[in-house]
Design a protein around this motif. Structure first.
Motif, PDB file in Angstrom:
ATOM      1  N   LEU A   1      45.491 -43.433  80.019  1.00 44.43           N
ATOM      2  CA  LEU A   1      46.653 -44.254  80.374  1.00 44.43           C
ATOM      3  C   LEU A   1      47.658 -44.304  79.225  1.00 44.43           C
ATOM      4  O   LEU A   1      48.869 -44.256  79.456  1.00 44.43           O
ATOM      5  N   SER A   2      47.144 -44.386  77.998  1.00 42.60           N
ATOM      6  CA  SER A   2      48.062 -44.432  76.848  1.00 42.60           C
ATOM      7  C   SER A   2      48.820 -43.121  76.700  1.00 42.60           C
ATOM      8  O   SER A   2      49.996 -43.112  76.347  1.00 42.60           O
ATOM      9  N   VAL A   3      48.150 -41.987  76.996  1.00 42.54           N
ATOM     10  CA  VAL A   3      48.832 -40.685  76.904  1.00 42.54           C
ATOM     11  C   VAL A   3      49.907 -40.570  77.985  1.00 42.54           C
ATOM     12  O   VAL A   3      51.029 -40.102  77.734  1.00 42.54           O
TER      13      VAL A   3
ATOM     14  N   ARG B  95      38.882 -37.227  69.722  1.00 43.10           N
ATOM     15  CA  ARG B  95      40.326 -36.986  69.786  1.00 43.10           C
ATOM     16  C   ARG B  95      40.925 -36.944  68.382  1.00 43.10           C
ATOM     17  O   ARG B  95      40.360 -37.545  67.459  1.00 43.10           O
ATOM     18  N   PRO B  96      42.076 -36.266  68.205  1.00 43.56           N
ATOM     19  CA  PRO B  96      42.811 -35.531  69.224  1.00 43.56           C
ATOM     20  C   PRO B  96      42.357 -34.076  69.330  1.00 43.56           C
ATOM     21  O   PRO B  96      42.267 -33.381  68.336  1.00 43.56           O
ATOM     22  N   LEU B  97      42.075 -33.640  70.552  1.00 42.30           N
ATOM     23  CA  LEU B  97      41.845 -32.222  70.800  1.00 42.30           C
ATOM     24  C   LEU B  97      43.174 -31.515  71.054  1.00 42.30           C
ATOM     25  O   LEU B  97      43.301 -30.308  70.855  1.00 42.30           O
TER      26      LEU B  97
ATOM     27  N   LEU C 154      33.346 -36.993  79.113  1.00 46.83           N
ATOM     28  CA  LEU C 154      34.702 -37.544  79.046  1.00 46.83           C
ATOM     29  C   LEU C 154      34.838 -38.516  77.877  1.00 46.83           C
ATOM     30  O   LEU C 154      35.858 -38.514  77.178  1.00 46.83           O
ATOM     31  N   GLN C 155      33.816 -39.346  77.668  1.00 48.84           N
ATOM     32  CA  GLN C 155      33.887 -40.277  76.550  1.00 48.84           C
ATOM     33  C   GLN C 155      33.818 -39.543  75.215  1.00 48.84           C
ATOM     34  O   GLN C 155      34.498 -39.919  74.253  1.00 48.84           O
TER      35      GLN C 155
ATOM     36  N   LEU D  82      37.637 -46.332  71.747  1.00 50.76           N
ATOM     37  CA  LEU D  82      38.554 -46.431  72.873  1.00 50.76           C
ATOM     38  C   LEU D  82      37.887 -45.830  74.100  1.00 50.76           C
ATOM     39  O   LEU D  82      37.310 -44.740  74.028  1.00 50.76           O
ATOM     40  N   PHE D  83      37.940 -46.550  75.214  1.00 52.99           N
ATOM     41  CA  PHE D  83      37.399 -46.054  76.473  1.00 52.99           C
ATOM     42  C   PHE D  83      38.267 -44.901  76.976  1.00 52.99           C
ATOM     43  O   PHE D  83      39.490 -44.948  76.866  1.00 52.99           O
TER      44      PHE D  83
END
Length: 213
Positions: free
Chosen positions: A208-210, A186-188, A179-180, A201-202
Protein backbone atom coordinates in the motif's frame (compact mmCIF):
# COMPACT_ATOMS: atom_id res chain seq x y z
CA UNK A 1 11.63 -44.59 -12.58
CA UNK A 2 14.61 -43.50 -14.74
CA UNK A 3 17.89 -42.65 -13.04
CA UNK A 4 18.99 -39.04 -12.72
CA UNK A 5 21.65 -38.24 -15.30
CA UNK A 6 25.04 -36.74 -14.47
CA UNK A 7 25.90 -33.21 -15.57
CA UNK A 8 25.47 -29.55 -14.56
CA UNK A 9 22.05 -29.27 -16.25
CA UNK A 10 20.80 -32.77 -15.44
CA UNK A 11 18.67 -31.63 -12.51
CA UNK A 12 17.20 -28.80 -14.58
CA UNK A 13 16.21 -31.16 -17.39
CA UNK A 14 14.83 -33.73 -14.95
CA UNK A 15 12.68 -31.22 -13.03
CA UNK A 16 11.15 -29.98 -16.27
CA UNK A 17 10.77 -33.31 -18.09
CA UNK A 18 11.09 -36.21 -15.64
CA UNK A 19 10.50 -35.33 -11.96
CA UNK A 20 10.25 -39.05 -11.20
CA UNK A 21 14.01 -39.40 -11.79
CA UNK A 22 14.66 -36.67 -9.21
CA UNK A 23 12.41 -38.48 -6.73
CA UNK A 24 14.36 -41.68 -7.29
CA UNK A 25 17.63 -39.83 -6.74
CA UNK A 26 16.34 -38.37 -3.45
CA UNK A 27 15.55 -41.86 -2.21
CA UNK A 28 18.57 -43.75 -3.52
CA UNK A 29 21.47 -41.40 -4.28
CA UNK A 30 23.70 -39.34 -2.05
CA UNK A 31 24.03 -35.68 -2.93
CA UNK A 32 20.60 -35.29 -4.56
CA UNK A 33 19.50 -32.66 -2.04
CA UNK A 34 22.74 -30.77 -2.59
CA UNK A 35 22.21 -30.75 -6.36
CA UNK A 36 18.67 -29.46 -5.91
CA UNK A 37 19.91 -26.74 -3.55
CA UNK A 38 22.58 -25.70 -6.05
CA UNK A 39 19.96 -25.49 -8.81
CA UNK A 40 17.83 -23.30 -6.55
CA UNK A 41 20.67 -20.94 -5.64
CA UNK A 42 22.02 -20.54 -9.17
CA UNK A 43 18.64 -19.95 -10.81
CA UNK A 44 17.52 -17.39 -8.22
CA UNK A 45 20.88 -15.62 -8.29
CA UNK A 46 20.51 -15.15 -12.05
CA UNK A 47 16.92 -13.97 -11.56
CA UNK A 48 18.24 -11.54 -8.97
CA UNK A 49 20.62 -10.02 -11.50
CA UNK A 50 17.64 -9.31 -13.74
CA UNK A 51 15.68 -7.75 -10.88
CA UNK A 52 18.71 -5.65 -9.92
CA UNK A 53 19.02 -4.27 -13.46
CA UNK A 54 16.05 -2.01 -12.68
CA UNK A 55 18.16 0.05 -10.24
CA UNK A 56 21.74 -1.03 -10.90
CA UNK A 57 24.66 -0.17 -8.63
CA UNK A 58 25.05 -2.19 -5.45
CA UNK A 59 21.76 -3.93 -6.13
CA UNK A 60 23.65 -6.21 -8.53
CA UNK A 61 25.37 -7.58 -5.42
CA UNK A 62 22.55 -7.42 -2.87
CA UNK A 63 19.49 -8.64 -4.80
CA UNK A 64 20.88 -11.99 -6.08
CA UNK A 65 22.06 -12.86 -2.56
CA UNK A 66 18.78 -11.75 -0.99
CA UNK A 67 16.67 -13.73 -3.43
CA UNK A 68 18.71 -16.93 -3.25
CA UNK A 69 19.16 -17.02 0.52
CA UNK A 70 15.71 -15.55 1.20
CA UNK A 71 13.79 -18.23 -0.73
CA UNK A 72 16.00 -20.96 0.71
CA UNK A 73 15.26 -19.59 4.20
CA UNK A 74 11.53 -19.74 3.41
CA UNK A 75 11.91 -23.42 2.54
CA UNK A 76 13.78 -24.11 5.80
CA UNK A 77 11.17 -22.21 7.83
CA UNK A 78 8.25 -24.06 6.23
CA UNK A 79 9.79 -27.55 6.14
CA UNK A 80 8.70 -28.56 9.69
CA UNK A 81 5.08 -27.54 9.10
CA UNK A 82 5.02 -29.40 5.76
CA UNK A 83 6.28 -32.59 7.40
CA UNK A 84 3.80 -32.28 10.29
CA UNK A 85 0.86 -31.48 7.97
CA UNK A 86 1.61 -34.44 5.71
CA UNK A 87 2.20 -36.90 8.56
CA UNK A 88 -1.07 -35.90 10.26
CA UNK A 89 -2.79 -36.58 6.93
CA UNK A 90 -1.42 -40.13 6.91
CA UNK A 91 1.84 -39.71 4.97
CA UNK A 92 4.72 -42.06 5.81
CA UNK A 93 7.73 -40.46 4.07
CA UNK A 94 10.85 -39.57 6.04
CA UNK A 95 11.90 -36.03 6.90
CA UNK A 96 14.63 -36.30 4.23
CA UNK A 97 12.05 -37.22 1.61
CA UNK A 98 9.81 -34.34 2.69
CA UNK A 99 12.81 -32.02 2.37
CA UNK A 100 13.50 -33.42 -1.10
CA UNK A 101 9.91 -32.88 -2.23
CA UNK A 102 10.00 -29.30 -0.97
CA UNK A 103 13.33 -28.61 -2.64
CA UNK A 104 11.99 -30.00 -5.92
CA UNK A 105 9.10 -27.56 -5.82
CA UNK A 106 11.18 -24.56 -4.80
CA UNK A 107 13.86 -25.36 -7.38
CA UNK A 108 11.16 -25.59 -10.07
CA UNK A 109 9.86 -22.21 -8.90
CA UNK A 110 13.34 -20.77 -9.39
CA UNK A 111 13.60 -22.24 -12.88
CA UNK A 112 10.22 -20.82 -13.86
CA UNK A 113 11.25 -17.39 -12.59
CA UNK A 114 14.41 -17.76 -14.64
CA UNK A 115 12.26 -18.41 -17.69
CA UNK A 116 10.35 -15.19 -17.04
CA UNK A 117 13.55 -13.20 -16.39
CA UNK A 118 14.06 -11.93 -19.99
CA UNK A 119 10.52 -10.51 -20.02
CA UNK A 120 11.03 -8.85 -16.65
CA UNK A 121 14.36 -7.42 -17.81
CA UNK A 122 12.75 -5.90 -20.91
CA UNK A 123 10.15 -4.06 -18.84
CA UNK A 124 12.77 -2.98 -16.29
CA UNK A 125 14.58 -1.12 -19.08
CA UNK A 126 11.36 0.45 -20.39
CA UNK A 127 9.82 1.90 -17.22
CA UNK A 128 10.80 3.74 -14.04
CA UNK A 129 7.67 2.69 -12.12
CA UNK A 130 8.54 0.69 -9.01
CA UNK A 131 4.86 -0.18 -8.50
CA UNK A 132 4.51 -1.63 -12.00
CA UNK A 133 7.71 -3.66 -11.77
CA UNK A 134 6.72 -4.89 -8.32
CA UNK A 135 3.34 -6.03 -9.65
CA UNK A 136 5.02 -7.73 -12.62
CA UNK A 137 7.46 -9.64 -10.43
CA UNK A 138 4.67 -10.61 -8.02
CA UNK A 139 2.64 -11.93 -10.94
CA UNK A 140 5.54 -14.06 -12.14
CA UNK A 141 6.22 -15.21 -8.58
CA UNK A 142 2.58 -16.19 -8.03
CA UNK A 143 2.46 -18.28 -11.20
CA UNK A 144 5.83 -19.89 -10.49
CA UNK A 145 4.91 -20.72 -6.89
CA UNK A 146 1.60 -22.24 -7.99
CA UNK A 147 3.36 -24.64 -10.35
CA UNK A 148 6.23 -25.31 -7.92
CA UNK A 149 3.92 -26.09 -5.00
CA UNK A 150 1.87 -28.29 -7.30
CA UNK A 151 5.02 -30.36 -7.86
CA UNK A 152 5.48 -30.65 -4.08
CA UNK A 153 1.95 -32.04 -3.76
CA UNK A 154 2.41 -34.48 -6.64
CA UNK A 155 5.78 -35.66 -5.31
CA UNK A 156 4.41 -36.36 -1.84
CA UNK A 157 1.44 -38.13 -3.41
CA UNK A 158 3.83 -40.31 -5.43
CA UNK A 159 5.85 -41.11 -2.31
CA UNK A 160 2.70 -42.29 -0.51
CA UNK A 161 0.77 -43.67 -3.51
CA UNK A 162 -2.14 -41.41 -2.58
CA UNK A 163 -2.92 -37.66 -2.48
CA UNK A 164 -2.10 -35.92 0.81
CA UNK A 165 -4.95 -33.89 2.28
CA UNK A 166 -4.35 -30.40 3.68
CA UNK A 167 -1.41 -29.43 1.49
CA UNK A 168 -3.34 -26.63 -0.20
CA UNK A 169 -3.67 -24.94 3.18
CA UNK A 170 0.06 -25.37 3.74
CA UNK A 171 0.74 -23.93 0.27
CA UNK A 172 -1.08 -20.73 1.27
CA UNK A 173 1.12 -20.56 4.37
CA UNK A 174 4.26 -20.96 2.26
CA UNK A 175 3.21 -18.16 -0.11
CA UNK A 176 2.55 -15.84 2.86
CA UNK A 177 6.02 -16.59 4.22
CA UNK A 178 7.60 -15.81 0.82
CA UNK A 179 5.70 -12.52 0.55
CA UNK A 180 6.71 -11.48 4.05
CA UNK A 181 10.34 -12.43 3.37
CA UNK A 182 10.33 -10.24 0.26
CA UNK A 183 9.24 -7.32 2.44
CA UNK A 184 11.74 -8.12 5.19
CA UNK A 185 14.59 -8.10 2.64
CA UNK A 186 13.42 -4.91 0.91
CA UNK A 187 14.29 -3.07 -1.20
CA UNK A 188 14.56 -5.60 -4.01
CA UNK A 189 13.56 -2.77 -6.34
CA UNK A 190 14.86 0.75 -5.90
CA UNK A 191 18.12 2.07 -4.51
CA UNK A 192 20.20 -0.17 -2.26
CA UNK A 193 20.08 0.45 1.50
CA UNK A 194 22.61 -2.10 2.62
CA UNK A 195 22.29 -5.81 3.25
CA UNK A 196 20.71 -5.67 6.72
CA UNK A 197 17.04 -6.04 7.62
CA UNK A 198 14.79 -3.01 7.31
CA UNK A 199 12.20 -1.88 9.88
CA UNK A 200 9.45 -4.37 10.65
CA UNK A 201 6.53 -4.03 8.23
CA UNK A 202 3.68 -6.29 7.14
CA UNK A 203 3.91 -7.07 3.42
CA UNK A 204 0.40 -5.78 2.64
CA UNK A 205 1.17 -2.46 4.34
CA UNK A 206 4.38 -2.25 2.31
CA UNK A 207 2.46 -2.73 -0.96
CA UNK A 208 0.00 0.00 0.00
CA UNK A 209 2.84 2.40 0.79
CA UNK A 210 4.45 1.71 -2.61
CA UNK A 211 1.14 2.25 -4.43
CA UNK A 212 0.44 5.47 -2.54
CA UNK A 213 3.95 6.74 -3.26
Amino acid sequence: MPALAVGPLAVVEALLKSPASVLRAIREERGALLRLSATLFVSLAIVGLGVASFSGGLQFLFVPLKLAFGVFACAVICLPSLHVFSCLAGATQSLKETCGALLMGVALTGLLLLGFAPIAWLFSQATRSVAFMGALHLGFLSLSCTLGLGLVQRTLAAMNSAPIRGLRLWSVLFVLVVLQMSTTLRPLLGEARGFGFQDRLFFFAHWLSVINA
